[in-house]
Write a protein that holds these residues in place. Structure first.
Motif, PDB file in Angstrom:
ATOM      1  N   LEU A 120       0.810  -0.960  -0.059  1.00 16.12           N
ATOM      2  CA  LEU A 120      -0.168  -0.049  -0.051  1.00 16.12           C
ATOM      3  C   LEU A 120       0.768   1.118  -0.256  1.00 16.12           C
ATOM      4  CD1 LEU A 120      -2.761  -0.783   2.439  1.00 16.12           C
ATOM      5  CD2 LEU A 120      -3.158  -0.771   0.161  1.00 16.12           C
ATOM      6  N   TYR A 121       1.993   1.221   0.760  1.00 15.71           N
ATOM      7  CA  TYR A 121       2.776   2.377   0.788  1.00 15.71           C
ATOM      8  C   TYR A 121       3.445   2.594  -0.529  1.00 15.71           C
ATOM      9  CZ  TYR A 121       6.822   5.255   1.945  1.00 15.71           C
ATOM     10  OH  TYR A 121       8.111   6.216   1.788  1.00 15.71           O
ATOM     11  N   MET A 122       4.167   1.517  -0.960  1.00 12.66           N
ATOM     12  CA  MET A 122       5.058   1.895  -2.439  1.00 12.66           C
ATOM     13  C   MET A 122       4.252   1.820  -3.504  1.00 12.66           C
ATOM     14  SD  MET A 122       7.876   1.128  -1.079  1.00 12.66           S
ATOM     15  CE  MET A 122       9.057   0.941  -2.344  1.00 12.66           C
ATOM     16  N   THR A 123       2.856   1.427  -3.538  1.00 12.89           N
ATOM     17  CA  THR A 123       1.952   1.682  -4.770  1.00 12.89           C
ATOM     18  C   THR A 123       1.160   3.066  -4.529  1.00 12.89           C
ATOM     19  OG1 THR A 123       0.679   0.057  -4.032  1.00 12.89           O
ATOM     20  CG2 THR A 123       2.414  -0.649  -5.552  1.00 12.89           C
ATOM     21  N   LEU A 124       0.536   3.064  -3.403  1.00 16.35           N
ATOM     22  CA  LEU A 124      -0.780   3.970  -3.480  1.00 16.35           C
ATOM     23  C   LEU A 124      -0.365   5.169  -2.472  1.00 16.35           C
ATOM     24  CD1 LEU A 124      -3.561   1.549  -3.280  1.00 16.35           C
ATOM     25  CD2 LEU A 124      -3.143   3.112  -5.030  1.00 16.35           C
ATOM     26  N   ASP A 125       0.779   5.400  -1.882  1.00 15.93           N
ATOM     27  CA  ASP A 125       1.226   6.223  -0.894  1.00 15.93           C
ATOM     28  C   ASP A 125       0.184   6.372   0.448  1.00 15.93           C
ATOM     29  OD1 ASP A 125       3.170   8.236  -0.076  1.00 15.93           O
ATOM     30  OD2 ASP A 125       1.816   9.747  -0.980  1.00 15.93           O
ATOM     31  N   ILE A 126      -0.063   5.102   0.942  1.00 19.29           N
ATOM     32  CA  ILE A 126      -1.035   4.785   2.142  1.00 19.29           C
ATOM     33  C   ILE A 126      -0.186   4.300   3.262  1.00 19.29           C
ATOM     34  CG2 ILE A 126      -3.085   3.691   3.093  1.00 19.29           C
ATOM     35  CD1 ILE A 126      -4.199   4.343   0.160  1.00 19.29           C
ATOM     36  N   TYR A 127      -0.275   4.904   4.329  1.00 20.52           N
ATOM     37  CA  TYR A 127       0.203   4.319   5.697  1.00 20.52           C
ATOM     38  C   TYR A 127      -0.185   5.013   6.957  1.00 20.52           C
ATOM     39  CZ  TYR A 127       2.361   8.726   4.067  1.00 20.52           C
ATOM     40  OH  TYR A 127       2.518  10.115   3.809  1.00 20.52           O
ATOM     41  N   PRO A 128       0.114   4.535   7.824  1.00 19.02           N
ATOM     42  CA  PRO A 128      -0.110   4.854   9.260  1.00 19.02           C
ATOM     43  C   PRO A 128       0.334   6.306   9.543  1.00 19.02           C
ATOM     44  CG  PRO A 128       0.452   2.726   9.569  1.00 19.02           C
ATOM     45  CD  PRO A 128       0.936   3.128   7.986  1.00 19.02           C
ATOM     46  N   PRO A 129      -0.469   7.169  10.317  1.00 21.00           N
ATOM     47  CA  PRO A 129      -0.063   8.639  10.403  1.00 21.00           C
ATOM     48  C   PRO A 129       1.451   8.672  11.017  1.00 21.00           C
ATOM     49  CG  PRO A 129      -1.698   8.030  11.893  1.00 21.00           C
ATOM     50  CD  PRO A 129      -1.610   6.823  10.831  1.00 21.00           C
ATOM     51  N   GLU A 130       1.736   7.668  11.836  1.00 15.56           N
ATOM     52  CA  GLU A 130       3.117   7.661  12.680  1.00 15.56           C
ATOM     53  C   GLU A 130       4.112   7.588  11.576  1.00 15.56           C
ATOM     54  OE1 GLU A 130       0.988   4.944  13.245  1.00 15.56           O
ATOM     55  OE2 GLU A 130      -0.028   5.840  14.967  1.00 15.56           O
ATOM     56  N   PHE A 131       3.898   7.190  10.437  1.00 12.50           N
ATOM     57  CA  PHE A 131       4.917   7.192   9.400  1.00 12.50           C
ATOM     58  C   PHE A 131       5.142   8.351   8.857  1.00 12.50           C
ATOM     59  CE2 PHE A 131       5.074   2.237   8.683  1.00 12.50           C
ATOM     60  CZ  PHE A 131       4.894   2.096  10.123  1.00 12.50           C
ATOM     61  N   ARG A 132       4.120   9.188   8.426  1.00  9.48           N
ATOM     62  CA  ARG A 132       4.209  10.445   7.847  1.00  9.48           C
ATOM     63  C   ARG A 132       4.915  11.294   8.862  1.00  9.48           C
ATOM     64  NH1 ARG A 132       0.256  13.955   4.720  1.00  9.48           N
ATOM     65  NH2 ARG A 132      -0.664  11.827   4.294  1.00  9.48           N
ATOM     66  N   GLU A 133       4.661  11.259  10.299  1.00 16.71           N
ATOM     67  CA  GLU A 133       5.465  12.241  11.091  1.00 16.71           C
ATOM     68  C   GLU A 133       6.757  12.049  10.968  1.00 16.71           C
ATOM     69  OE1 GLU A 133       3.568  11.343  14.732  1.00 16.71           O
ATOM     70  OE2 GLU A 133       1.761  12.200  14.179  1.00 16.71           O
ATOM     71  N   GLU A 134       7.356  10.832  11.087  1.00 15.33           N
ATOM     72  CA  GLU A 134       8.821  10.404  10.908  1.00 15.33           C
ATOM     73  C   GLU A 134       9.516  10.719   9.376  1.00 15.33           C
ATOM     74  OE1 GLU A 134      12.260   9.302  12.203  1.00 15.33           O
ATOM     75  OE2 GLU A 134      10.339   9.161  13.427  1.00 15.33           O
ATOM     76  N   GLY A 135       8.630  10.673   8.376  1.00 12.38           N
ATOM     77  CA  GLY A 135       8.959  11.121   7.111  1.00 12.38           C
ATOM     78  C   GLY A 135       9.765  10.053   6.270  1.00 12.38           C
ATOM     79  N   ASP A 136      10.124   8.948   6.969  1.00 13.75           N
ATOM     80  CA  ASP A 136      10.352   7.705   6.107  1.00 13.75           C
ATOM     81  C   ASP A 136      10.021   6.563   6.659  1.00 13.75           C
ATOM     82  OD1 ASP A 136      11.912   5.656   4.952  1.00 13.75           O
ATOM     83  OD2 ASP A 136      13.816   6.631   5.056  1.00 13.75           O
ATOM     84  N   PHE A 137       9.395   5.805   5.731  1.00 13.95           N
ATOM     85  CA  PHE A 137       8.545   4.555   6.165  1.00 13.95           C
ATOM     86  C   PHE A 137       9.579   3.714   6.875  1.00 13.95           C
ATOM     87  CE2 PHE A 137       6.550   0.502   5.127  1.00 13.95           C
ATOM     88  CZ  PHE A 137       5.255   0.681   5.667  1.00 13.95           C
TER      89      PHE A 137
END
Length: 161
Positions: free
Chosen positions: A58-75
């Motif tokens: 989901l992250y690699m193809t659609l740019d969807i992830y848990p919000p904690e990952f956005r705050e960190e900046g790198d999956f």
């Protein structure tokens, strides 16, 4: 007679102020509801236990992830930092900045390009068609199903990023 006209004018003005106030309140409510609707479209809640493979897909193809990952900046750094198990109830998923653009390209590819046949077949199982495209809300609440659609034609789907 003049006194009656003044009273009628005051009542009229009071009614106009009340109508304007009610109109402003209704506009504010509509604005707030629209804002909440847009936010709900970007964030989804699910009760699935997502394996790392699905989360990465989901992250690699659609740019969807848990919000904690956005705050960190790198999956990948977030995975290490949070030791994220992805096995919690009410997992929160968020759409990234590119998700809507990727989804538009995906729907176009699936239903308008002859090379999207495998994806189209996988999507029609869930009731999607050219007139009923995949929506962001559906993806956020059905990550397992979206993963099965993505996996239908893995090499072609990588072109969306």
């Amino acid at each position: 007679m003049e006194k009656t006209i003044k009273i009628i004018l005051k009542i009229f003005l009071i009614l106009m102020y009340i109508l304007i106030l009610v109109g402003l309140i209704m506009c504010y409510k509509m604005y707030r509801e629209e804002k909440e609707r847009k936010e709900a479209a970007r964030i989804g809640y699910t009760e699935y236990n997502l394996p790392m493979q699905i989360m990465m897909s989901l992250y690699m193809t659609l740019d969807i992830y848990p919000p904690e990952f956005r705050e960190e900046g790198d999956f990948f750094i977030a995975l290490e930092k949070y030791e994220y198990s992805l096995k919690k109830k009410d997992l929160k998923l968020e759409a990234g900045d590119k998700t809507e653009e990727i989804l538009k390209k995906l729907n176009d590819f699936m239903f308008n390009d002859p090379l999207g046949g495998d994806l189209r077949e996988a999507a029609t199982v869930y009731g999607f068609s050219e007139k009923n495209p995949i929506t962001l809300e559906w993806i956020l609440t059905h990550p397992w199903e979206m993963y099965s659609i993505i996996c239908a034609d893995r090499p072609a789907f990588n072109d969306f990023r």
